[in-house]
Design a protein around this motif. Structure first.
Motif, PDB file in Angstrom:
ATOM      1  N   SER A 151      10.817  -1.855  -0.223  1.00  0.00           N
ATOM      2  CA  SER A 151      10.186  -2.836   0.075  1.00  0.00           C
ATOM      3  C   SER A 151       8.767  -3.747   0.064  1.00  0.00           C
ATOM      4  N   ARG A 153       5.410  -5.192  -0.720  1.00  0.00           N
ATOM      5  CA  ARG A 153       5.133  -6.670  -1.336  1.00  0.00           C
ATOM      6  C   ARG A 153       3.533  -7.625  -1.355  1.00  0.00           C
ATOM      7  N   THR A 155       1.900 -10.191  -1.723  1.00  0.00           N
ATOM      8  CA  THR A 155       1.398 -10.848  -0.208  1.00  0.00           C
ATOM      9  C   THR A 155       1.345 -10.583   0.433  1.00  0.00           C
ATOM     10  N   LYS A 156       2.255  -9.118   0.837  1.00  0.00           N
ATOM     11  CA  LYS A 156       2.207  -9.230   2.545  1.00  0.00           C
ATOM     12  C   LYS A 156       1.430  -8.116   2.875  1.00  0.00           C
ATOM     13  N   ASP A 157       1.734  -7.215   1.638  1.00  0.00           N
ATOM     14  CA  ASP A 157       0.792  -6.054   2.412  1.00  0.00           C
ATOM     15  C   ASP A 157      -0.561  -5.694   1.575  1.00  0.00           C
ATOM     16  N   ARG A 158      -1.216  -6.746   0.903  1.00  0.00           N
ATOM     17  CA  ARG A 158      -2.238  -5.998   0.108  1.00  0.00           C
ATOM     18  C   ARG A 158      -3.777  -6.213   1.181  1.00  0.00           C
ATOM     19  N   THR A 160      -4.775  -4.339   3.657  1.00  0.00           N
ATOM     20  CA  THR A 160      -5.068  -2.916   4.556  1.00  0.00           C
ATOM     21  C   THR A 160      -5.038  -1.318   4.322  1.00  0.00           C
ATOM     22  N   ASP A 204     -10.153  -6.242  -1.664  1.00  0.00           N
ATOM     23  CA  ASP A 204      -9.564  -5.569  -0.920  1.00  0.00           C
ATOM     24  C   ASP A 204     -10.601  -3.856  -1.303  1.00  0.00           C
TER      25      ASP A 204
END
Ligand code: URA
Length: 213
Positions: A151, A153, A155-158, A160, A204
């Motif tokens: 799951s 993604r 955009t949502k998970d980068r 951290t 990042d």
């Protein structure tokens, strides 16, 4: 079933694994690729960077991240203050997946399927255990899915630190370092707003650098 597992050596260091991986036929991708591209770098590295799969140049030279994406990655590492930091660089999938273009002249990169990525995971798992870094950087969606689950993604998970997926590491999840996911360097090369996307990659990588102990 696609699975690299049966091709793993009974033990040994990175060299033993690299040698065994050269003969991997755990999924059909070996058929079209020139050679296996195993990870490269220091066994004592504190940071492991994981890409998708070798590109055209990497397939020819047998080393990860030696083409245009690799050049950009190395610049970003320097800009993130990691220029002098020994790194171990590898890919979620060890063979170049491609198809010929319509004229049959160029080799067009094809993204690996989840099935192929899972089949190849035993190699990545072995590399992570042997290098045992402080932090893992997942470059792009394929590496993110391999390390953080299906799951994932970008955009949502980068950006951290996240725990390595328990399905990715059934044996000893606690022993594993955090994963910082970011964009793939090739996505920066393709972006129209290249400076913004490049800056996000560097940000990042700085987050990952802060996790080095
Ligand atoms: N892109 C990747 O994901 N890995 C490489 O080794 C080269 C390009």
């Amino acid at each position: 079933r696609y699975d690299a597992g049966p091709f793993l050596p009974p033990g040994g260091g990175l060299d033993a694994y690299r040698e065994a991986a050269a003969g991997c036929e755990g999924c059909p991708l070996f058929e079209r690729a020139t050679q296996t591209v195993f990870g490269s770098g220091d066994e004592s590295a504190r940071i492991v960077l994981v890409g998708e799969q070798p590109g055209d140049q990497e397939d020819r030279q047998g080393e990860p991240f030696v083409g245009p994406a690799g050049k950009l990655l190395h610049r970003a590492l320097t800009d993130a203050g990691l220029g002098e930091e020994p790194a171990y660089v590898t890919n979620a999938v060890k063979h170049f997946k491609w198809a010929p273009d319509e004229r049959g002249k160029r080799r067009i990169h094809k993204p690996p399927t989840l099935r192929e990525t899972h089949a190849c995971y035993p190699w990545l798992d072995a590399e992570l255990r042997l290098v045992s870094p402080d932090v893992i950087v997942a470059l792009g969606a394929t590496a993110g899915r391999a390390l953080l689950g299906p799951s994932f993604r970008v955009t949502k998970d980068r950006g951290t630190p996240l725990p390595l997926s328990p399905t990715a590491t059934p044996a000893q999840p606690d022993a594993h370092p955090p994963v910082v996911a970011t964009l793939h360097p090739s996505a920066v090369l393709r972006a129209t707003d290249r400076d913004t996307v490049y800056a996000a990659l560097v940000t990042d990588l700085r987050t990952a650098a802060a996790l080095l102990s």
